[in-house]
Design a protein around this motif. Structure first.
Motif, PDB file in Angstrom:
ATOM      1  N   GLU A   1      80.268  45.912  20.594  1.00 52.68           N
ATOM      2  CA  GLU A   1      79.780  47.356  19.341  1.00 52.68           C
ATOM      3  C   GLU A   1      78.712  46.094  18.486  1.00 52.68           C
ATOM      4  OE1 GLU A   1      83.628  48.432  17.623  1.00 52.68           O
ATOM      5  OE2 GLU A   1      84.527  48.725  19.886  1.00 52.68           O
ATOM      6  N   LEU A   2      78.721  45.583  18.489  1.00 56.28           N
ATOM      7  CA  LEU A   2      77.942  44.870  16.973  1.00 56.28           C
ATOM      8  C   LEU A   2      76.953  43.433  17.475  1.00 56.28           C
ATOM      9  CD1 LEU A   2      77.218  44.774  13.952  1.00 56.28           C
ATOM     10  CD2 LEU A   2      79.281  43.241  13.871  1.00 56.28           C
TER      11      LEU A   2
ATOM     12  N   VAL B   1      73.375  50.339  20.137  1.00 55.97           N
ATOM     13  CA  VAL B   1      74.920  49.272  19.728  1.00 55.97           C
ATOM     14  C   VAL B   1      74.033  49.077  17.895  1.00 55.97           C
ATOM     15  CG1 VAL B   1      75.557  47.243  19.990  1.00 55.97           C
ATOM     16  CG2 VAL B   1      75.072  48.023  21.781  1.00 55.97           C
ATOM     17  N   ARG B   2      74.657  48.780  17.255  1.00 51.45           N
ATOM     18  CA  ARG B   2      74.878  48.390  15.593  1.00 51.45           C
ATOM     19  C   ARG B   2      74.505  46.650  16.026  1.00 51.45           C
ATOM     20  NH1 ARG B   2      80.326  49.446  14.089  1.00 51.45           N
ATOM     21  NH2 ARG B   2      80.187  48.807  12.482  1.00 51.45           N
TER      22      ARG B   2
ATOM     23  N   VAL C   1      84.258  44.767  12.693  1.00 53.24           N
ATOM     24  CA  VAL C   1      84.069  45.204  14.086  1.00 53.24           C
ATOM     25  C   VAL C   1      84.890  43.340  14.254  1.00 53.24           C
ATOM     26  CG1 VAL C   1      82.819  44.090  15.759  1.00 53.24           C
ATOM     27  CG2 VAL C   1      82.030  46.290  14.672  1.00 53.24           C
TER      28      VAL C   1
ATOM     29  N   LYS D   1      84.216  41.417  19.805  1.00 56.72           N
ATOM     30  CA  LYS D   1      83.181  42.159  20.215  1.00 56.72           C
ATOM     31  C   LYS D   1      82.325  42.262  19.669  1.00 56.72           C
ATOM     32  CE  LYS D   1      87.027  45.927  20.847  1.00 56.72           C
ATOM     33  NZ  LYS D   1      87.901  47.297  20.280  1.00 56.72           N
TER      34      LYS D   1
END
Length: 222
Positions: free
Chosen positions: A3-4, A107-108, A160, A164
């Motif tokens: 996610e990060l 994706v951040r 987050v 992740k």
């Protein structure tokens, strides 16, 4: 994909080729009135620690007020000499392409760096890397003293969980900090630390550089 994705800046995404130290020396003399004779080790460290140790080398008292004035001066001198930084430094090969590729996958991305935020923003903007990064979700030199603290803060700001996220950096301190914070760490052997040393430090994956976008994406995904 995670996610990060968190990035170290110096020697992971870019090289300032000596300009960074020159600007540091200017800011140091501005706030202390003392010319920089020697500087504490900067590899894997944060500006707060570097300033404190460097001040001690020069027989100077250190406190948070000195750090605050130094951070402001360092940011200002980066703004003033941004053109010189652009001319003499460079983004590392593949850095922009990798950031773009990660961004395209939704994706951040942000940064975990020992730089104070104002200087980090100038460096990233100068080399055209800032548009891919959520700077408010990063952690910077004014936020703490060590990498574990900074990684945890970035995770909290991004909302987050550690499992992740992935952190990419070029020093054993980056590896140790990421692992202590519970994130997966990809070592990038573009600084002073070899690929073998990054593996020995405990990196989950190691890259020789960022020039092979697919290879980097594979390392981030694994």
């Amino acid at each position: 994909m995670p996610e990060l994705v968190l990035w170290d800046i110096d020697h992971t995404l870019m090289a300032t080729r000596g300009v960074g130290r020159e600007l540091w020396a200017v800011a140091f003399e501005q706030v202390t009135g003392v010319a920089l004779r020697e500087q504490a080790s900067v590899t894997g460290s944060t500006e707060r620690v570097i300033l404190r140790e460097t001040a001690q080398m020069h027989g100077l008292e250190y406190d948070e007020e000195l750090f605050s004035r130094f951070a402001a001066a360092l940011g200002a001198v980066h703004v003033q000499r941004a053109a010189e930084l652009r001319e003499r430094g460079h983004a590392l090969p593949g850095a922009a392409a990798v950031l773009a590729a990660v961004d395209e996958r939704g994706v951040r991305q942000s940064v975990v760096t020992g730089n104070v935020r104002s200087a980090a923003e100038v460096k990233l903007a100068v080399f055209g890397l800032d548009s891919y990064l959520r700077m408010d979700e990063g952690a910077y030199g004014e936020d703490g003293e060590g990498r574990p603290e900074l990684v945890r803060l970035a995770l909290a700001r991004a909302g987050v969980s550690p499992e992740k996220a992935v952190f990419l950096g070029d020093t054993p301190a980056d590896v140790a900090g990421g692992r202590e914070a519970g994130v997966r760490v990809v070592g990038v052997a573009t600084g002073k630390t070899s690929a073998a040393e990054l593996r020995d430090a405990g990196a989950d994956a190691v890259l020789d550089g960022l020039d092979d976008t697919e290879q980097v994406l594979t390392a981030i995904r694994a």
